[in-house]
Design a protein around this motif. Structure first.
Motif, short mmCIF file in Angstrom:
data_model
loop_
_atom_site.label_atom_id
_atom_site.label_comp_id
_atom_site.label_asym_id
_atom_site.label_seq_id
_atom_site.Cartn_x
_atom_site.Cartn_y
_atom_site.Cartn_z
N LEU A 94 2.02 -3.50 6.79
CA LEU A 94 2.60 -2.80 5.65
C LEU A 94 4.11 -2.86 5.75
CD1 LEU A 94 1.53 0.64 4.23
CD2 LEU A 94 3.92 0.21 4.75
N ARG A 95 4.75 -3.25 4.65
CA ARG A 95 6.22 -3.28 4.65
C ARG A 95 6.74 -2.93 3.27
NH1 ARG A 95 8.54 -7.99 2.50
NH2 ARG A 95 7.09 -9.67 2.01
N ALA A 96 8.01 -2.54 3.21
CA ALA A 96 8.66 -2.24 1.94
C ALA A 96 9.11 -3.53 1.28
CB ALA A 96 9.86 -1.33 2.18
N THR A 97 9.08 -3.56 -0.06
CA THR A 97 9.61 -4.68 -0.83
C THR A 97 10.44 -4.12 -1.98
OG1 THR A 97 7.66 -4.75 -2.27
CG2 THR A 97 7.63 -6.14 -0.32
N GLY A 98 11.56 -4.77 -2.26
CA GLY A 98 12.40 -4.31 -3.34
C GLY A 98 12.91 -2.91 -3.07
N VAL A 99 13.06 -2.12 -4.15
CA VAL A 99 13.58 -0.76 -4.02
C VAL A 99 12.46 0.24 -3.81
CG1 VAL A 99 14.90 1.05 -5.18
CG2 VAL A 99 15.61 -1.33 -5.40
N PHE A 100 11.42 0.17 -4.65
CA PHE A 100 10.32 1.11 -4.54
C PHE A 100 9.02 0.44 -4.08
CE2 PHE A 100 12.87 3.11 -8.00
CZ PHE A 100 13.19 4.28 -7.32
N ARG A 125 4.11 -3.70 0.11
CA ARG A 125 3.20 -4.84 0.23
C ARG A 125 2.38 -4.66 1.50
NH1 ARG A 125 3.62 -10.77 -0.85
NH2 ARG A 125 2.40 -11.87 0.73
N VAL A 126 1.07 -4.81 1.38
CA VAL A 126 0.19 -4.77 2.55
C VAL A 126 -0.55 -6.10 2.62
CG1 VAL A 126 -1.68 -3.58 3.73
CG2 VAL A 126 -0.08 -2.28 2.29
N SER A 127 -0.46 -6.77 3.76
CA SER A 127 -1.10 -8.07 3.93
C SER A 127 -2.10 -8.01 5.07
CB SER A 127 -0.04 -9.14 4.24
OG SER A 127 0.90 -9.24 3.21
N TYR A 130 -2.63 -5.63 -1.12
CA TYR A 130 -2.13 -4.56 -1.97
C TYR A 130 -0.66 -4.80 -2.27
CZ TYR A 130 -0.63 0.11 -3.48
OH TYR A 130 -0.10 1.16 -4.18
N LEU A 131 -0.28 -4.65 -3.54
CA LEU A 131 1.11 -4.82 -3.97
C LEU A 131 1.43 -3.75 -5.01
CD1 LEU A 131 1.00 -8.68 -4.57
CD2 LEU A 131 2.25 -7.56 -2.71
N THR A 132 2.68 -3.34 -5.07
CA THR A 132 3.10 -2.44 -6.14
C THR A 132 3.94 -3.21 -7.14
OG1 THR A 132 5.05 -1.76 -4.89
CG2 THR A 132 3.08 -0.39 -4.70
N ARG A 133 3.87 -2.74 -8.40
CA ARG A 133 4.64 -3.34 -9.49
C ARG A 133 5.06 -2.21 -10.41
NH1 ARG A 133 1.46 -7.72 -12.70
NH2 ARG A 133 0.21 -5.86 -13.17
N GLY A 134 6.36 -1.86 -10.34
CA GLY A 134 6.82 -0.72 -11.12
C GLY A 134 6.14 0.54 -10.64
N MET A 135 5.55 1.30 -11.58
CA MET A 135 4.88 2.55 -11.24
C MET A 135 3.42 2.34 -10.82
SD MET A 135 6.84 5.23 -11.53
CE MET A 135 5.78 6.63 -11.88
N LEU A 136 2.97 1.10 -10.83
CA LEU A 136 1.57 0.82 -10.53
C LEU A 136 1.42 0.05 -9.23
CD1 LEU A 136 0.29 -0.33 -14.04
CD2 LEU A 136 0.07 1.93 -13.02
N GLY A 137 0.29 0.26 -8.55
CA GLY A 137 -0.10 -0.59 -7.44
C GLY A 137 -1.36 -1.32 -7.84
N HIS A 138 -1.65 -2.42 -7.16
CA HIS A 138 -2.92 -3.09 -7.44
C HIS A 138 -3.45 -3.76 -6.18
CE1 HIS A 138 -0.15 -6.54 -8.11
NE2 HIS A 138 -1.16 -7.27 -7.72
#
Length: 250
Positions: free
Chosen positions: A193-199, A202-204, A211-219
């Motif tokens: 698990l690591r941080a990406t961008g500002v908010f 990413r979990v690999s 798992y990835l986040t995009r804006g206010m959503l994760g998927h």
């Protein structure tokens, strides 16, 4: 305010707030809505979306309103998600001395369609005043309760300097993004698990994201299974974002 990645809410700087507004531009939601809005085109995606629930919804769950399956009595809900195809999933605090938590307390994940999970701290107490798990030199303990067995695991940061390292060494190590990754091990799998961008988060698993986040959503990616979902959400509900986020830029 709800943390975008799970765990407890944290204050934002003006720069972070502005960046968040820019990323959310074009995707306003109805005032007072309980679910975050989906971005354009998300409905066609095979990935499962994870939407944050406002804390007022989580507070209702804590009072026993529509309580999720598997949440122990006396748990204090602090973060909640709506997972496509599953429903409400919550992360909660078990205070010290709780029958299911032990002397230091614990964090739990519960909800229909996910495997329940518990994370126990290695040293520091988990309480209402300090509700999240700070990773120490000893890994935190994780147990995911699959239908047929308990899957035991751990959370740690392998690049963390040893306890006897100097203050400068510990501080400068923490400034490097790669050194603040969290390693999650359970069964025969390893996630990072690591941080990406500002908010972002990413979990690999291996060399593939689950798992990835995009804006206010994760998927979650289409290949993510119940163990992936439970491990990721239990970790995000348990650890403060400062554990895996670089100090500068957040």
């Amino acid at each position: 305010m709800v943390s975008l990645t799970g765990g407890e809410p944290r204050p934002l700087t003006l720069g972070q707030f502005s960046a968040g507004l820019r990323r959310l531009a074009g995707a306003p939601g109805p005032r007072g809505a309980c679910l975050a809005p989906a971005l354009s085109g998300d409905e066609a995606s095979p990935a499962r979306l994870v939407r944050m629930l406002p804390l007022r919804c989580a507070d209702g769950l804590a009072r026993g309103e529509h309580g999720p399956t598997g949440l122990p009595a006396g748990a204090v809900v602090s973060v909640a998600w709506q997972l496509d195809g599953v429903g409400a999933v919550v992360g909660a605090l078990l205070p010290p001395g709780h029958p299911a938590a032990g002397r230091l307390g614990a964090r739990v994940l519960a909800g229909e369609g996910v495997w329940p999970a518990t994370v126990w701290p290695a040293g520091s107490e988990v309480s209402r005043e300090s509700p999240l798990i700070e990773l120490a030199d000893t890994p935190a303990r994780l147990v995911v309760r699959a239908p047929d067995r308990d899957i035991v695991g751990s959370l740690d940061q392998p690049a963390r300097p040893p306890a006897d390292a100097g203050r400068l060494t510990r501080a400068t190590t923490g400034l490097r993004r790669g050194n603040r990754q969290v390693r999650i091990r359970a069964g025969d799998r390893v996630w990072w698990l690591r941080a990406t961008g500002v908010f972002g988060v990413r979990v690999s698993r291996g060399d593939r994201p689950v798992y990835l986040t995009r804006g206010m959503l994760g998927h979650f990616e289409p290949g993510a299974d119940e163990l992936d979902v439970s491990v990721v959400l239990a970790t995000l509900a348990s650890l403060p974002s400062s554990t895996y986020a670089p100090i500068l830029g957040f």
